[in-house]
Design a protein around this motif. Structure first.
Motif, PDB file in Angstrom:
ATOM      1  N   ARG A   1       3.571  11.664  10.210  1.00  0.00           N
ATOM      2  CA  ARG A   1       2.190  11.358   9.837  1.00  0.00           C
ATOM      3  C   ARG A   1       1.737  12.196   8.656  1.00  0.00           C
ATOM      4  N   GLN A   2       2.146  13.479   8.643  1.00  0.00           N
ATOM      5  CA  GLN A   2       1.753  14.345   7.541  1.00  0.00           C
ATOM      6  C   GLN A   2       2.583  14.075   6.280  1.00  0.00           C
ATOM      7  N   GLY A   3       3.846  13.664   6.461  1.00  0.00           N
ATOM      8  CA  GLY A   3       4.733  13.510   5.323  1.00  0.00           C
ATOM      9  C   GLY A   3       4.653  12.174   4.615  1.00  0.00           C
ATOM     10  N   ARG A   4       4.309  11.121   5.336  1.00  0.00           N
ATOM     11  CA  ARG A   4       4.345   9.784   4.740  1.00  0.00           C
ATOM     12  C   ARG A   4       3.450   9.628   3.507  1.00  0.00           C
ATOM     13  N   PRO A   5       2.178  10.050   3.550  1.00  0.00           N
ATOM     14  CA  PRO A   5       1.311   9.780   2.390  1.00  0.00           C
ATOM     15  C   PRO A   5       1.848  10.324   1.068  1.00  0.00           C
ATOM     16  N   LYS A   6       2.576  11.441   1.111  1.00  0.00           N
ATOM     17  CA  LYS A   6       3.044  12.087  -0.115  1.00  0.00           C
ATOM     18  C   LYS A   6       4.495  11.754  -0.448  1.00  0.00           C
ATOM     19  N   SER A   7       5.115  10.882   0.357  1.00  0.00           N
ATOM     20  CA  SER A   7       6.536  10.614   0.101  1.00  0.00           C
ATOM     21  C   SER A   7       6.833   9.120   0.002  1.00  0.00           C
ATOM     22  N   THR A   8       5.845   8.336  -0.439  1.00  0.00           N
ATOM     23  CA  THR A   8       6.092   6.911  -0.661  1.00  0.00           C
ATOM     24  C   THR A   8       7.140   6.747  -1.759  1.00  0.00           C
ATOM     25  N   ASN A   9       7.992   5.726  -1.598  1.00  0.00           N
ATOM     26  CA  ASN A   9       9.074   5.523  -2.558  1.00  0.00           C
ATOM     27  C   ASN A   9       9.014   4.134  -3.184  1.00  0.00           C
ATOM     28  N   GLU A  10      10.044   3.782  -3.909  1.00  0.00           N
ATOM     29  CA  GLU A  10      10.076   2.502  -4.621  1.00  0.00           C
ATOM     30  C   GLU A  10       9.962   1.325  -3.673  1.00  0.00           C
ATOM     31  N   THR A  11      10.571   1.428  -2.494  1.00  0.00           N
ATOM     32  CA  THR A  11      10.500   0.332  -1.524  1.00  0.00           C
ATOM     33  C   THR A  11       9.063   0.102  -1.074  1.00  0.00           C
ATOM     34  N   PHE A  12       8.333   1.184  -0.842  1.00  0.00           N
ATOM     35  CA  PHE A  12       6.925   1.076  -0.446  1.00  0.00           C
ATOM     36  C   PHE A  12       6.128   0.338  -1.507  1.00  0.00           C
ATOM     37  N   TRP A  13       6.268   0.750  -2.764  1.00  0.00           N
ATOM     38  CA  TRP A  13       5.458   0.157  -3.818  1.00  0.00           C
ATOM     39  C   TRP A  13       5.900  -1.266  -4.138  1.00  0.00           C
ATOM     40  N   ARG A  14       7.166  -1.563  -3.945  1.00  0.00           N
ATOM     41  CA  ARG A  14       7.619  -2.947  -4.126  1.00  0.00           C
ATOM     42  C   ARG A  14       7.036  -3.846  -3.052  1.00  0.00           C
ATOM     43  N   PHE A  15       6.968  -3.330  -1.823  1.00  0.00           N
ATOM     44  CA  PHE A  15       6.401  -4.119  -0.725  1.00  0.00           C
ATOM     45  C   PHE A  15       4.902  -4.347  -0.939  1.00  0.00           C
ATOM     46  N   THR A  16       4.174  -3.285  -1.255  1.00  0.00           N
ATOM     47  CA  THR A  16       2.730  -3.447  -1.443  1.00  0.00           C
ATOM     48  C   THR A  16       2.427  -4.347  -2.635  1.00  0.00           C
ATOM     49  N   ALA A  17       3.240  -4.267  -3.688  1.00  0.00           N
ATOM     50  CA  ALA A  17       3.029  -5.135  -4.847  1.00  0.00           C
ATOM     51  C   ALA A  17       3.228  -6.599  -4.467  1.00  0.00           C
ATOM     52  N   ALA A  18       4.224  -6.883  -3.628  1.00  0.00           N
ATOM     53  CA  ALA A  18       4.458  -8.256  -3.186  1.00  0.00           C
ATOM     54  C   ALA A  18       3.284  -8.777  -2.372  1.00  0.00           C
ATOM     55  N   CYS A  19       2.748  -7.938  -1.497  1.00  0.00           N
ATOM     56  CA  CYS A  19       1.588  -8.346  -0.690  1.00  0.00           C
ATOM     57  C   CYS A  19       0.379  -8.592  -1.576  1.00  0.00           C
ATOM     58  N   ARG A  20       0.173  -7.737  -2.551  1.00  0.00           N
ATOM     59  CA  ARG A  20      -0.964  -7.902  -3.460  1.00  0.00           C
ATOM     60  C   ARG A  20      -0.814  -9.173  -4.302  1.00  0.00           C
ATOM     61  N   ALA A  21       0.412  -9.490  -4.678  1.00  0.00           N
ATOM     62  CA  ALA A  21       0.644 -10.719  -5.435  1.00  0.00           C
ATOM     63  C   ALA A  21       0.326 -11.947  -4.582  1.00  0.00           C
ATOM     64  N   ALA A  22       0.702 -11.903  -3.309  1.00  0.00           N
ATOM     65  CA  ALA A  22       0.401 -13.020  -2.413  1.00  0.00           C
ATOM     66  C   ALA A  22      -1.106 -13.167  -2.225  1.00  0.00           C
ATOM     67  N   ILE A  23      -1.822 -12.049  -2.081  1.00  0.00           N
ATOM     68  CA  ILE A  23      -3.281 -12.102  -1.937  1.00  0.00           C
ATOM     69  C   ILE A  23      -3.920 -12.682  -3.190  1.00  0.00           C
ATOM     70  N   ALA A  24      -3.439 -12.275  -4.359  1.00  0.00           N
ATOM     71  CA  ALA A  24      -3.987 -12.794  -5.615  1.00  0.00           C
ATOM     72  C   ALA A  24      -3.800 -14.306  -5.709  1.00  0.00           C
ATOM     73  N   ARG A  25      -2.649 -14.784  -5.320  1.00  0.00           N
ATOM     74  CA  ARG A  25      -2.406 -16.228  -5.340  1.00  0.00           C
ATOM     75  C   ARG A  25      -3.295 -16.945  -4.317  1.00  0.00           C
ATOM     76  N   LEU A  26      -3.463 -16.324  -3.166  1.00  0.00           N
ATOM     77  CA  LEU A  26      -4.322 -16.918  -2.143  1.00  0.00           C
ATOM     78  C   LEU A  26      -5.758 -17.019  -2.638  1.00  0.00           C
ATOM     79  N   GLU A  27      -6.262 -15.941  -3.243  1.00  0.00           N
ATOM     80  CA  GLU A  27      -7.654 -15.910  -3.678  1.00  0.00           C
ATOM     81  C   GLU A  27      -7.926 -16.861  -4.843  1.00  0.00           C
ATOM     82  N   ALA A  28      -6.871 -17.339  -5.483  1.00  0.00           N
ATOM     83  CA  ALA A  28      -7.032 -18.306  -6.571  1.00  0.00           C
ATOM     84  C   ALA A  28      -7.131 -19.735  -6.051  1.00  0.00           C
TER      85      ALA A  28
END
Length: 294
Positions: free
Chosen positions: A260-287
């Protein structure tokens, strides 16, 4: 569901196989009778071994627990239309992590990342957004955070409910095991895509697969599908939403230190790739055409 349909007029909760079996085992072990009134509008048997029947029940029975045993965090973005002859957009999507912190590890951080904020600082990842509203409930205990779990159908936190009801879309994030998701042993990193919004499911599946993630159709995993009308992900203005169930292995792969203490400061490329994919899906949905309020 009609936009005017009240929660009381929605279908009553049904019990999944996992709920019934877990409740039966727990009842037998405790030497008490099994509650069978799953359709009751006034009381529910605890789902999947939950100790609390709702958030209200948890808050009532742990009156001094906030800040020590659990936490709640949310952000509602200020929206303003002061123009008599113009129209300005409003936030359409809310991201939820009902079992964050130590309950289903990684979901708090994902909630913030998908909403547009860095998990370590809560500051914007990009100054120009877009940003989404978010709400999360987090376990803060050193152990036994699973005891704070309240199933999605029974989430009645007033802020969470109001945010879902005021949104066209909700994306709710959860954690599960590879066995629960039906992921192959050779590739346990997977995400179950569910919820009642079929279009959102399709977009999320497309974006996650394009980003290299293994997705599983929620229809093939009924206990994780998030398709119950009372699930808070579906308590939106449109009566439908999206839910993601990420396996432990997938969530672990997103951080250098999975605490719990370590996760916020140790996000990696996989984390940001996943969140970017979710954000892209939301953007398409909102359009989409159904995202306009005339």
């Amino acid at each position: 569901m009609s936009l005017l349909q009240s929660p009381q007029s929605q279908p009553q909760p049904h019990a999944g196989r996992r709920t019934v079996l877990t409740a039966a085992v727990a009842a037998a072990a405790a030497g008490v009778p099994l509650l069978t009134g799953f359709g009751s509008g006034t009381a529910h048997a605890a789902a999947a071994g939950d100790l609390y029947t709702s958030n209200t029940d948890l808050y009532t029975r742990l009156p001094n627990g906030e800040g020590t045993e659990y936490a709640r965090r949310y952000r509602r973005h200020e929206m303003l239309d002061a123009s008599p002859d113009g129209r300005y957009p409003y936030n359409r999507t809310t991201v939820l992590a009902l079992h964050g912190g130590g309950i289903e590890g990684g979901t708090s951080e994902l909630c913030l990342g998908i909403a547009g904020y860095h998990p370590a600082t809560s500051e914007p990842v990009r100054a120009d957004g877009p940003f989404h509203d978010y709400w999360m409930f987090e376990g803060l205990r050193n152990s036994d955070n699973r005891g704070l779990h309240v199933t999605s159908k029974h989430c009645d936190d007033h802020v969470a409910r109001s945010m879902a009801a005021g949104s066209l879309n909700v994306l709710s994030l959860h954690g599960c095991s590879a066995a629960q998701a039906g992921a192959p042993a050779s590739r346990p990193e997977a995400v179950v895509v569910g919820g009642l919004n079929a279009g959102f499911q399709r977009l999320m599946t497309e974006e996650l697969r394009a980003a290299g993630f293994q997705t599983i159709d929620g229809a093939k995993v009924p206990d994780l599908n998030g398709d119950h009308p009372d699930n808070i992900c579906n308590r939106t203005m449109l009566g439908k939403g999206g839910q993601l169930e990420l396996t432990t292995e997938l969530r672990q792969s997103m951080f250098g230190t999975f605490t719990r203490q370590g996760r916020p400061k140790s996000t990696n490329e996989t984390f940001w790739r996943f969140t970017a994919a979710c954000r892209a899906a939301i953007a398409r949905l909102e359009a989409g055409a159904d995202q306009r309020i005339l």
